[in-house]
Write a protein that holds these residues in place. Structure first.
Motif, mmCIF file in Angstrom:
data_model
loop_
_atom_site.group_PDB
_atom_site.id
_atom_site.type_symbol
_atom_site.label_atom_id
_atom_site.label_comp_id
_atom_site.label_asym_id
_atom_site.label_seq_id
_atom_site.Cartn_x
_atom_site.Cartn_y
_atom_site.Cartn_z
ATOM 1 N N LEU A 178 9.112 4.896 2.459
ATOM 2 C CA LEU A 178 8.476 3.684 2.963
ATOM 3 C C LEU A 178 9.454 2.530 2.805
ATOM 4 O O LEU A 178 9.777 2.111 1.692
ATOM 5 C CB LEU A 178 7.181 3.382 2.200
ATOM 6 N N GLN A 355 -2.072 4.140 -4.411
ATOM 7 C CA GLN A 355 -2.589 3.696 -3.117
ATOM 8 C C GLN A 355 -3.037 2.235 -3.179
ATOM 9 O O GLN A 355 -2.844 1.478 -2.227
ATOM 10 C CB GLN A 355 -3.746 4.591 -2.689
ATOM 11 N N ARG A 358 0.109 0.129 -3.115
ATOM 12 C CA ARG A 358 0.646 0.110 -1.753
ATOM 13 C C ARG A 358 -0.152 -0.853 -0.869
ATOM 14 O O ARG A 358 0.415 -1.645 -0.104
ATOM 15 C CB ARG A 358 0.615 1.518 -1.172
ATOM 16 N N SER A 359 -1.469 -0.783 -0.992
ATOM 17 C CA SER A 359 -2.318 -1.658 -0.186
ATOM 18 C C SER A 359 -2.129 -3.125 -0.556
ATOM 19 O O SER A 359 -2.047 -3.998 0.323
ATOM 20 C CB SER A 359 -3.783 -1.253 -0.371
ATOM 21 N N ALA A 362 1.193 -4.444 0.719
ATOM 22 C CA ALA A 362 1.156 -4.629 2.172
ATOM 23 C C ALA A 362 0.476 -5.942 2.540
ATOM 24 O O ALA A 362 0.804 -6.557 3.560
ATOM 25 C CB ALA A 362 0.427 -3.457 2.825
ATOM 26 N N PRO A 366 4.974 -7.267 1.645
ATOM 27 C CA PRO A 366 5.518 -5.981 2.128
ATOM 28 C C PRO A 366 7.038 -5.976 2.201
ATOM 29 O O PRO A 366 7.664 -4.905 2.197
ATOM 30 C CB PRO A 366 4.882 -5.838 3.516
ATOM 31 N N TYR A 369 8.737 -4.351 -1.054
ATOM 32 C CA TYR A 369 8.177 -3.077 -1.542
ATOM 33 C C TYR A 369 8.808 -1.888 -0.826
ATOM 34 O O TYR A 369 8.935 -1.871 0.403
ATOM 35 C CB TYR A 369 6.669 -3.068 -1.312
ATOM 36 N N GLU A 371 9.057 2.708 -1.273
ATOM 37 C CA GLU A 371 8.606 3.924 -1.956
ATOM 38 C C GLU A 371 9.648 5.012 -1.796
ATOM 39 O O GLU A 371 10.245 5.173 -0.722
ATOM 40 C CB GLU A 371 7.263 4.411 -1.400
#
Length: 391
Positions: A178, A355, A358-359, A362, A366, A369, A371
């Motif tokens: 990501l 998760q 990540r949310s 975002a 974003p 960040y 991954e």
């Protein structure tokens, strides 16, 4: 699979390993044995009696039959006499009464026994014998043991002695899954995320491990010949079968997380970390160059860690983060290296927590960040860091 931390002096390292069933069974056995010992000692001390006191009698009991109960009863572990007697009051009323736990014994056959009325029925009218040491020693030992265990555990976690972390494996095959976003997000407010959020699977697995023995105990109680044993075994079985109810109240499942003890906070202003008794901080986004979540899978286990790369100005100002500098991790029996140039949050993240991170990223940032995924190689080669430019 269990997640948590291992002590490394000032801080602890993220760890994921298989459940240590041997230790779990040993701890559960010690708890059960200790509770049974306390229960038995309290019951024996409660029902011990001295010489009869006829002047305090409400009625006179004459024994008609006795039954030997045990090895499990309301008196704990051991064997007791439970006798039935005809009770005659001063008004001449006669009724049959059952006495528990050696209040009457076969030695009282044919003798008039003075009794008095108590809140739960009738008790032998007798003086209390002095408390003997063995009736209180198990309870004292139980609570002292808990106090000593908690003290040693706290000292071990908070001791100020830095133990060098020696990696035993290296990371291989790092892949960016990501990439950063195009720009900052537009979100407002903040999100508080617990690394070890309790999943429904974990909750029901724990509940099931309690309910199955409970069902066996309840069935054994329904088949017991003694009414006393049937009562106590059935009660214990029903308590275990009710595990989903009381686990919901006494585990993080009730409020979905244990964020009151450990949490990462992501907001429009920055990212923060809180752990009771250890490093707590809040970073502005101007101090953060990158937030990276790395998932490392090996032998059916998955370790998820979050590394913070700070700007030169942020690193210079944040001396309190030195304990997190290039912090290692443990996956199963493998000790993993820390990430070069990064500060690692000292907690393994579950899939649900990852998760949520990540949310949140975002929504807020974003562009800061990324991954990665990686694997481990059990070798004596030096550790391979995931550099900030890896793809």
């Amino acid at each position: 699979m269990s997640t948590g931390t291992l002590s490394r002096g000032f801080e602890s390292v993220p760890v994921v390993r298989r459940p240590q069933w041997g230790r779990i069974v040993l701890a559960a056995t010690l708890v059960v044995v200790s509770l049974a010992g306390v229960w038995t000692a309290v019951a024996r001390g409660t029902y011990r009696h001295g010489p009869d006191q006829p002047d305090r009698a409400y009625a006179i009991a004459r024994e008609t039959s006795c039954e030997r109960i045990g090895p499990v009863s309301r008196g704990g572990i051991g064997f007791y006499w439970s006798c039935t007697a005809d009770l005659t009051t001063d008004e001449g009323v006669i009724r049959s009464v059952r006495f528990q736990l050696n209040e009457l014994t076969p030695d009282d056959a044919g003798k008039p026994v003075p009794v008095w009325r108590s809140s739960d029925g009738f008790r032998r009218a007798a003086g209390k014998e002095p408390v003997v040491w063995w009736s209180v020693a198990p309870g004292i030992a139980f609570f002292l043991g808990i106090a000593v265990w908690s003290t040693l555990r706290r000292r071990r976690k908070l001791r100020h002695r830095v133990t060098p972390w020696q990696p035993t494996t290296r990371l291989v095959m790092p892949v960016c899954v990501l990439a950063p976003g195009a720009g900052p997000g537009t979100g407002r407010g903040s999100r508080k995320i617990a690394p070890t959020d309790w999943s429904a699977r974990r909750y029901w697995r724990l509940a099931g491990s309690i309910m199955v023995p409970g069902a066996i105990v309840a069935i054994a109680g329904s088949l017991a010949g003694s009414a006393d044993a049937r009562e106590i075994l059935t009660t214990l079985g029903l308590m275990a079968l009710a595990a989903p109810i009381w686990l919901f109240c006494f585990t993080p499942r009730s409020y979905r997380s244990n964020s009151n003890a450990t949490a990462v906070t992501i907001s429009a202003e920055g990212i923060g970390w809180y752990r009771r008794g250890e490093t707590t901080f809040m970073l502005d986004w101007a101090e953060v160059a990158e937030i990276r979540l790395t998932a490392i899978e090996h032998d059916g286990l998955v370790l998820r860690v979050i590394d913070l790369f700070l700007t030169e100005e942020g690193a210079a100002r944040r001396g309190e983060l030195r304990g997190l500098w290039q912090l290692g991790a443990q996956l199963g029996d493998h000790r993993l290296p820390g990430e070069k140039g990064a500060y690692r949050l000292p907690e393994a993240f579950t899939d649900a927590a990852a998760q949520q991170v990540r949310s949140a990223m975002a929504v807020f940032r974003p562009d800061r960040y990324r991954e990665f995924t990686a694997a481990v190689e059990a070798s004596g080669a030096p550790p391979t860091p995931i550099t900030r430019g890896a793809t």
